[in-house]
Design an enzyme around this catalytic site. Structure first.
Site, PDB file in Angstrom:
ATOM      1  CG  ASP A 199      -2.306   0.610   0.836  1.00  0.00           C
ATOM      2  OD1 ASP A 199      -2.321   1.771   0.401  1.00  0.00           O
ATOM      3  OD2 ASP A 199      -3.342  -0.078   0.959  1.00  0.00           O
ATOM      4  CG  HIS A 269      -4.460   1.995  -2.084  1.00  0.00           C
ATOM      5  ND1 HIS A 269      -4.459   2.690  -0.900  1.00  0.00           N
ATOM      6  CD2 HIS A 269      -5.751   1.993  -2.509  1.00  0.00           C
ATOM      7  CE1 HIS A 269      -5.698   3.077  -0.595  1.00  0.00           C
ATOM      8  NE2 HIS A 269      -6.497   2.673  -1.561  1.00  0.00           N
ATOM      9  CD  GLU A 333     -10.092   3.797  -0.727  1.00  0.00           C
ATOM     10  OE1 GLU A 333     -10.917   4.202   0.097  1.00  0.00           O
ATOM     11  OE2 GLU A 333      -8.987   3.314  -0.387  1.00  0.00           O
TER      12      GLU A 333
HETATM   13  C1  ACM Z   1     -11.062  -0.469   0.927  1.00  0.00           C
HETATM   14  O1  ACM Z   1     -11.467  -0.445   2.080  1.00  0.00           O
HETATM   15  N1  ACM Z   1     -10.467   0.583   0.394  1.00  0.00           N
HETATM   16  C2  ACM Z   1     -11.194  -1.636   0.103  1.00  0.00           C
END
Ligand code: ACM
Ligand code: ZN
Length: 551
Positions: A199, A269, A333
């Site tokens: 991440d 991420h 995201e």
């Molecule tokens: C998430 O909680 N962004 C998958």
């Protein structure tokens, strides 16, 4: 005389109490689907009993060793194991058996009479779940003898996918902690660990072809204080798993019938990777391993062939390490602002003739193209992808399994479209959320409120999902993001006892669930948590703050 009588009575009562407290109780969590008494005496379990397993079967031998270890941990009784296919050897002993005619791949049956105990399954995994049920039924007491009531006990899981997730990027946890998490999963009859390894705040897996991923991407120069405050602790923080450590953990999990699904989140991420290799981003950086939580605009550049080659190279090594069918490729995201401004990403859009369609922008469909490239590459190697439900917004193939997190509705939509789905909705399956609305004496958490009862009452298959789509709901999983979780006791506090409620919804048919009955069975499971020294939220055992009306 009177004194003698009273003394005798007291002695009998004490012996009865002792016998009672040494008696196993099969009403465990998750509850077996059948517990039928058999009219013989109890089976007397002592250290003279042996554990038989089929000669030459390594998995069953390991099962026998595990059972012996569990019995010793909880009661102090030491039972030896022995290979035997001889029915005569079953007399007076526990025998583990494979019965191919049984219906369910992961189902078990435990048959106990005064003459012996047989734990049977169609597969070694099924036998393992029988072992877990017997383990949880044992009294937690040092003793010379346990009485196992004569009964026919059986169970089989409702869902094939019974998961827990663990984020080791936001905070890094050592091998022993991950193994204990696996132990906790095994106790609860779960079979998939979704391991979030990369991440923005830390890359945690050694990749030989790109050593800077771990060496640079594995370390950040501080961690924000509180909920994304402008103050950061300035302490260098990090770590990563070597490939050898990962193999060790994968093996440890497999011995407990748990498949690890690694997640390499992309194209968002990815800042930790871009800090190590800035050419992977649209602007070329420089980037820093992120010290804040949340979502950043910097994501992988989809316009560069080099980025796709990087992803394939990384996945080559990931595939070597994780033998399971699935690789999780994230997809959540991913803001598209960089792609809107990047000449290479825009060129890619033109070259491919990608056009906005409906609610999907051209950049959203570019993420669909990028994901499809990865999906096809993995498919050539016999692997399938799981991705977060944002993938439904960017035109991807039905063979992608969707993990529904922004509620349960995206999952239902995915199933209607023909995708397989795993339910992990924020409410109530984000275990990084608070477990009570009264948060003042709680360790800091992400926010929200998912109580034990909310978890218990969650139904993964929507009532209005048509019958011919219901099979697409493969199961349910709780997610544990670790922005605010820094140490193992805090991990355990967040998941226990909510994992018990999750286990019951993963195993039981909806009509067999009963929250009050579950609560009556929970204290014994908690005695086992205590015995192993695990941290748990004791207040969840008290009837207070049961329900969050928002869920
Ligand atoms: C998430 O909680 N962004 C998958
Ligand atoms: Zn770009």
């Amino acid at each position: 005389m009177k004194h003698l009588m009273i003394g005798l009575l007291a002695a009998i009562m004490a012996m009865t109490a002792l016998a009672q407290s040494n008696r196993a109780d099969y009403r465990v969590v998750p509850l077996p689907s059948e517990i039928n008494g058999i009219k013989t005496d109890d089976f007397r379990l002592t250290s003279d009993c042996l554990i038989n397993y089929p000669t030459g079967n390594l998995e069953m031998e390991h099962n026998a060793i595990m059972l012996s270890q569990y019995i010793e941990e909880l009661t102090g009784l030491h039972l030896s194991t022995r290979p035997s296919l001889n029915a005569k050897d079953r007399q007076g002993n526990i025998s583990l058996l494979l019965v191919p005619q049984m219906d369910s791949d992961e189902g078990y049956s435990i048959t106990t009479t005064s003459r012996g105990v047989e734990i049977a399954g169609k597969t070694p995994a099924g036998v393992f779940y029988g072992i877990q049920t017997l383990r949880k039924s044992l009294p937690v007491v040092e003793t010379a003898q346990v009485l196992l009531p004569a009964a026919q006990v059986s169970g089989s899981p409702r869902f094939g996918y019974r998961g827990m997730h663990l984020d080791c990027s936001r905070h890094f946890f050592d091998v022993e902690t991950v193994k204990r998490y696996i132990d906790i999963m095994a106790l609860h009859g779960m079979n998939r660990l979704h391991w979030h390894l990369t991440d923005d705040q830390g890359w945690r897996i050694e990749i030989k072809k790109y050593p800077r991923l771990a060496e640079v991407g594995g370390w950040r120069n501080g961690t924000t204080l509180g909920h994304n405050s402008p103050v950061n602790d300035g302490i260098r923080y990090g770590g990563y798993y070597t490939q050898e450590e990962i193999r060790d953990i994968v093996r440890y999990a497999a011995e407990r019938y748990i498949t690890i699904i690694p997640e390499v989140d992309m194209p968002g991420h990815m800042v930790a990777a871009m800090a190590a290799y800035p050419e992977l981003g649209c602007t070329g950086g420089p980037y820093e391993v992120w010290t804040l939580w949340g979502v950043t605009d910097d994501i992988l550049c989809a316009g560069k062939d080099q980025t796709l080659q990087f992803v394939k190279d990384v996945l080559d090594e990931v595939m070597q390490l994780f033998p399971g069918e699935y690789i999780h490729i994230g997809g959540d995201e991913s803001p598209r602002v960089r792609w809107q401004e990047c000449p290479l990403c825009q060129q890619r859009i033109r070259d491919l003739g990608i056009k906005a369609a409906g609610k999907q922008s051209a950049e959203a469909r570019l993420q669909g193209w990028f994901t499809t490239q990865v999906q096809q590459y993995l498919a050539q190697h016999g692997k399938r992808i799981i991705g977060w439900d944002e993938l439904l917004d960017c035109d991807i193939d039905k063979s992608a399994t969707i993990m529904s997190w922004r509620g349960a509705e995206p999952g239902s939509q995915g199933a209607l479209l023909g995708h397989d789905v795993i339910m992990t909705p924020v409410g109530p399956l984000y275990f990084d959320y608070y477990q009570t609305s009264k948060t003042w004496n709680e360790p800091i958490a992400f926010g929200g409120c998912n109580t034990l009862k909310n978890v218990y009452e969650f139904e993964p298959v929507a009532a209005d999902l048509p019958a011919d789509k219901r099979h697409h709901i493969l199961g349910a999983q709780a997610n544990l993001w670790t922005e605010y979780i820094t140490c193992e006791p805090q991990i355990q506090y967040q998941v226990l006892p909510r994992m018990a409620a999750l286990a019951e919804l993963q195993w039981l048919q909806p009509e067999d669930k009963d929250y009050q009955d579950f609560r009556a069975r929970l204290p014994h499971l908690v005695d086992i948590y205590k015995h192993y020294g695990w941290t748990y939220r004791a207040k969840s055992l008290i009837l207070e703050d049961e329900s969050n009306p928002q869920n």
